[in-house]
Design a protein around this motif. Structure first.
Motif, mmCIF file in Angstrom:
data_model
loop_
_atom_site.group_PDB
_atom_site.id
_atom_site.type_symbol
_atom_site.label_atom_id
_atom_site.label_comp_id
_atom_site.label_asym_id
_atom_site.label_seq_id
_atom_site.Cartn_x
_atom_site.Cartn_y
_atom_site.Cartn_z
ATOM 1 N N PHE A 28 39.782 39.135 -59.208
ATOM 2 C CA PHE A 28 40.532 38.760 -57.825
ATOM 3 C C PHE A 28 41.460 38.849 -56.873
ATOM 4 N N LEU A 29 40.976 40.555 -56.733
ATOM 5 C CA LEU A 29 41.396 41.172 -55.421
ATOM 6 C C LEU A 29 40.204 41.374 -54.293
ATOM 7 N N VAL A 30 38.697 41.520 -55.147
ATOM 8 C CA VAL A 30 37.720 41.813 -53.985
ATOM 9 C C VAL A 30 37.298 40.749 -54.170
ATOM 10 N N MET A 31 36.256 39.498 -54.727
ATOM 11 C CA MET A 31 36.257 38.446 -54.151
ATOM 12 C C MET A 31 36.609 37.866 -52.994
ATOM 13 N N PRO A 32 38.378 37.887 -53.099
ATOM 14 C CA PRO A 32 38.669 36.456 -52.469
ATOM 15 C C PRO A 32 38.507 37.037 -50.641
ATOM 16 N N ILE A 33 38.207 38.400 -51.113
ATOM 17 C CA ILE A 33 38.120 39.222 -49.486
ATOM 18 C C ILE A 33 36.329 38.825 -49.170
ATOM 19 N N PHE A 34 35.259 39.018 -49.762
ATOM 20 C CA PHE A 34 33.826 38.218 -49.693
ATOM 21 C C PHE A 34 34.560 37.251 -49.139
ATOM 22 N N GLN A 35 34.939 36.290 -49.748
ATOM 23 C CA GLN A 35 34.730 34.407 -49.456
ATOM 24 C C GLN A 35 35.300 34.897 -47.944
ATOM 25 N N ILE A 36 36.572 34.960 -47.341
ATOM 26 C CA ILE A 36 37.105 35.089 -46.676
ATOM 27 C C ILE A 36 36.240 35.571 -45.029
ATOM 28 N N LEU A 37 35.425 36.530 -45.641
ATOM 29 C CA LEU A 37 34.743 37.142 -44.563
ATOM 30 C C LEU A 37 33.498 35.982 -44.074
ATOM 31 N N LEU A 38 32.862 35.412 -45.276
ATOM 32 C CA LEU A 38 32.049 35.306 -45.332
ATOM 33 C C LEU A 38 32.527 33.939 -44.458
ATOM 34 N N PHE A 39 33.018 33.229 -44.093
ATOM 35 C CA PHE A 39 33.887 32.175 -44.319
ATOM 36 C C PHE A 39 34.113 32.239 -42.217
ATOM 37 N N VAL A 40 34.922 33.283 -41.825
ATOM 38 C CA VAL A 40 35.036 34.334 -40.944
ATOM 39 C C VAL A 40 34.136 34.271 -40.162
ATOM 40 N N TYR A 41 33.104 35.063 -40.275
ATOM 41 C CA TYR A 41 31.759 35.328 -40.171
ATOM 42 C C TYR A 41 30.468 33.948 -39.606
ATOM 43 N N ILE A 42 31.109 33.155 -40.646
ATOM 44 C CA ILE A 42 30.066 32.109 -40.011
ATOM 45 C C ILE A 42 30.981 31.695 -39.512
ATOM 46 N N GLY A 43 32.459 30.810 -39.263
ATOM 47 C CA GLY A 43 32.735 30.510 -37.869
ATOM 48 C C GLY A 43 32.925 31.032 -36.265
ATOM 49 N N ARG A 44 32.926 32.649 -36.728
ATOM 50 C CA ARG A 44 32.523 33.330 -35.395
ATOM 51 C C ARG A 44 31.226 33.226 -34.384
ATOM 52 N N SER A 45 30.091 32.927 -35.805
ATOM 53 C CA SER A 45 28.750 32.876 -35.005
ATOM 54 C C SER A 45 28.643 31.472 -34.923
ATOM 55 N N ALA A 46 29.453 30.359 -35.169
ATOM 56 C CA ALA A 46 29.193 29.199 -34.792
ATOM 57 C C ALA A 46 29.762 28.299 -33.795
ATOM 58 N N LYS A 47 30.980 29.513 -33.519
ATOM 59 C CA LYS A 47 32.401 28.774 -32.614
ATOM 60 C C LYS A 47 32.629 27.663 -33.291
ATOM 61 N N LEU A 48 33.550 27.824 -34.632
ATOM 62 C CA LEU A 48 33.995 26.748 -34.863
ATOM 63 C C LEU A 48 35.646 27.453 -35.016
ATOM 64 N N GLN A 49 36.110 27.774 -35.988
ATOM 65 C CA GLN A 49 37.539 27.595 -35.816
ATOM 66 C C GLN A 49 37.567 28.981 -35.112
ATOM 67 N N SER A 50 39.372 29.125 -35.639
ATOM 68 C CA SER A 50 39.894 31.164 -35.039
ATOM 69 C C SER A 50 39.220 31.360 -36.611
ATOM 70 N N ASP A 51 39.849 33.263 -36.455
ATOM 71 C CA ASP A 51 39.756 34.303 -37.468
ATOM 72 C C ASP A 51 41.008 33.511 -38.464
ATOM 73 N N SER A 52 42.062 33.177 -38.192
ATOM 74 C CA SER A 52 43.754 32.740 -39.321
ATOM 75 C C SER A 52 42.879 31.555 -39.441
ATOM 76 N N PHE A 53 42.451 30.876 -39.504
ATOM 77 C CA PHE A 53 41.999 28.850 -39.973
ATOM 78 C C PHE A 53 41.123 29.557 -41.057
ATOM 79 N N TYR A 54 40.391 30.750 -41.313
ATOM 80 C CA TYR A 54 39.502 30.321 -42.574
ATOM 81 C C TYR A 54 40.148 31.748 -42.936
#
Ligand code: ATP
Ligand code: MG
Lengths: 261, 332
Positions: A31-57
């Motif tokens: 409940f506390l570690v997994m959501p952080i991984f999920q957030i990071l995964l999508f933030v980094y995908i978003g950054r590398s693909a230049k999609l949405q802002s970090d805050s969005f993810y």
């Protein structure tokens, strides 16, 4: 009075009895570690693909992760009666069913709320995103309503688990569905038209949209519609879930489906 | 009709009234080619239990005892017939029935493993609406009664089988029910504990409660029950006091003879003897025991031994018929 106690006291005892993830060795990673991984995964995908802002993810995934506690815990605390073979004993008590079953939803929703709130705070700190100060209090409210709505879906999940004697498969499927459909990672207007319509009808979609607006400084008044929609969706799902549970109970007296181990 | 019933109830005639009760289970197997199997578990049973009576339901595995109880405790709807508990129909008045009955099922499942015994009891006290002020005391009393006091804060997952069984009994009595259904309550309890539990069960009827008990221990039924119904294949095959059931086997005596590898033909010849009402062959330890029930006033030991000529014979004894003899004669 008795029903009030069944709702609050009973709900909490059965939550402890049936939700096996409360052990810290399970709780912290799930409940506390997994959501952080999920957030990071999508933030980094978003950054590398230049999609949405970090805050969005960060906001999308923090709220969407409430689905894990809400779906799994709700199914376990009701359908788990089958594994423990306690269901028959519950069903022959004179306790009112509404507080009996919905009392278990309260700890589930509360936990879902804390998990999403933690994910948002920790995720923002790690990624370095900010929330407008005016948004703090209303976002907390949005998370609470979203966790409640997701618990409504959890009740339907629980009703199905009660009959199927299996809860993990459907919980995972629903979680996956919300990952795609709630707008957490794919903006709703980018979805194919059919999925867009589904998206409007599932929990979390409106809550996530409201939280994003609040974080970027919008006023509370501007998100009231979204908040109301999220609450209504939650109510509808909870009502349907409860009706399904009651239906199963009635059917079971005729068909002897539930008291089989 | 209605008037006569309420009058009968006022006179405390019957607390449990069962009329032609029947239950069929329908189960389907297979995913692609579904086949439906029907099991007629209970096929029209009728009995009544008076207030304060301890009524035993005996019968072989699968006879329909638990199914009958499940209908009486409102867990299952009858497929035919009616049942009333304290004048309330179990199908239509389920909630009112539930308030007034307790249910104890033998076995080590059906408890919340991750909770302590105390929390298990607390939870059900809430569900039965036991007032918070009364709860604490009541739970302590029950823990004393079933001999779990001192262990109540341990998690149930660490309980032994007998401890679980005791917890089941305490749970069934939390709301001080007027009618108690006990389905094999002493199964898995050690001899001393079982004796204590039998005293507890007897005390229930002394306190004016009505009890329906199932058990596979015949001496237990004999010691506890005021009346017994024997059920086999979903039908009641005999009903009466333990004395009456024993008398039904015959007032005669039971001759037991230890034998070693006896032939079927010999057993049949003993069965054919004039004055023999029933013959059974039981395995005990290394040997077999020929159990012969004889009619009253007959001295058949010599005649029987005559037929056993040539086979090896051990100890010979004769005794009064027990409930077990009656039971075996009824269900075979
Ligand atoms: N839920 C169920 N679905 C289908 N069949 C069932 C179900 N419960 C019981 N049966 C069947 O009904 C019959 C009667 O079972 P029941 O449990 O009433 O027997 P019992 O007299 O209590 O036996 P035992 O002494 O072994 O406890 C059995 O053939 C059993 O297989
Ligand atoms: Mg049984």
């Amino acid at each position: 009075m008795k029903s009030v106690r069944v709702f609050f006291v009973g709900g909490l005892i059965s939550y402890r009895a049936l939700f096996s993830w409360l052990n810290p060795w399970v709780y912290v990673p799930s409940f506390l570690v997994m959501p952080i991984f999920q957030i990071l995964l999508f933030v980094y995908i978003g950054r590398s693909a230049k999609l949405q802002s970090d805050s969005f993810y960060v906001i999308g995934n923090a709220l969407q992760f409430a689905a894990i506690p809400c779906l799994f815990a709700m199914a376990n605390t009701i359908a788990g009666e089958r594994n423990q073979q306690t269901l028959g004993y519950i069903l022959i008590t004179p306790a009112r069913r509404l507080p009996l079953f919905l009392g278990r939803a309260l700890p589930v929703a509360t936990n879902g709320f804390f998990v999403a709130l933690f994910a948002l705070v920790a995720g923002s700190a790690i990624v370095g995103t900010h929330v407008a100060a005016s948004g703090y209090a209303p976002i907390v409210l949005v998370i609470a309503v979203s966790a409640f709505a997701c618990t409504g879906l959890g009740l339907i999940n629980a009703a199905i688990g009660l009959v199927a004697r299996e809860t993990a498969v459907l919980s995972n499927i629903l979680f996956g569905g919300l990952l795609v459909l709630s707008g957490a990672n794919v903006p709703v207007h980018d979805l194919p038209i059919v999925l867009r319509q589904v998206s409007e009808g599932v929990p979390l979609t409106h809550g996530i949209a409201a939280a994003r607006k609040l974080a970027s400084g919008s006023s509370v008044g501007s998100v009231l519609g979204l908040l109301g929609a999220e609450a209504l969706i939650g109510l509808a799902y909870a009502a349907l879930g409860y009706a399904l549970i009651r239906g199963t109970e009635t059917l079971s007296r005729r068909r002897a489906t539930l008291e089989r181990a | 009709m209605r008037l006569s019933r309420s009058l009968a109830y006022a006179r405390n005639v019957a607390v449990v009234e069962v009329e032609e009760l029947a239950r069929t289970y329908r189960t389907s197997t297979g995913i692609l080619r579904r086949r439906t199997v029907e099991v007629e578990a209970v096929r029209g049973v009728s009995f009544e239990i008076a207030k304060g009576e301890l009524f035993g339901l005996l019968g072989p595995n699968g006879a329909g005892k638990t199914t009958t109880i499940k209908m009486l405790i409102t867990l299952l709807l009858p497929t035919a017939g009616t049942a009333r508990v304290l004048g309330l129909d179990v199908a239509r008045n389920a909630r009112e029935v539930r308030k007034r009955i307790g249910y104890v099922f033998g076995g080590d499942r059906g408890l919340y493993e991750r909770l302590s015994g105390l929390d298990n009891l607390r939870y059900f006290a809430e569900l039965y609406g036991v007032e918070p002020r009364v709860q604490k005391l009541r739970i302590q009393e029950l823990l004393q009664l079933v001999g779990l006091a001192g262990r109540e804060r341990e998690k149930v997952e660490g309980y032994s089988r007998g401890m679980r069984q005791r917890l089941h009994i305490a749970r069934g009595l939390l709301h001080d029910p007027e009618v108690v259904f006990l389905d094999e309550p002493t199964i898995g309890v050690d001899p001393v504990g079982a004796r204590e539990l039998r005293a507890t069960i007897a005390a229930l009827t002394d306190a004016g409660k009505t009890v329906l008990l199932t058990t596979h221990y015949m001496f237990e039924a004999d010691a506890l029950c005021d009346r017994i119904a024997v059920i086999a294949q979903g039908r009641i095959v005999a009903q009466g006091t333990p004395q009456a059931l024993k008398a039904g086997v015959g007032e005669g005596t039971v001759v037991e003879i230890e034998v070693y590898g006896i032939e079927d033909a010999v057993v049949e010849r003993v069965r054919a003897l004039d004055g023999v009402s029933n013959v059974g062959l039981e395995a005990r330890d290394q040997k077999q025991v020929l159990v012969v029930q004889t009619l009253p006033g007959r001295e058949l030991v010599h005649a029987i031994l005559g037929h056993l000529h040539g086979s090896e014979v051990g100890r010979v004894s004769s005794r009064e018929p027990t409930l077990e003899d009656a039971y075996v004669a009824l269900v075979e």
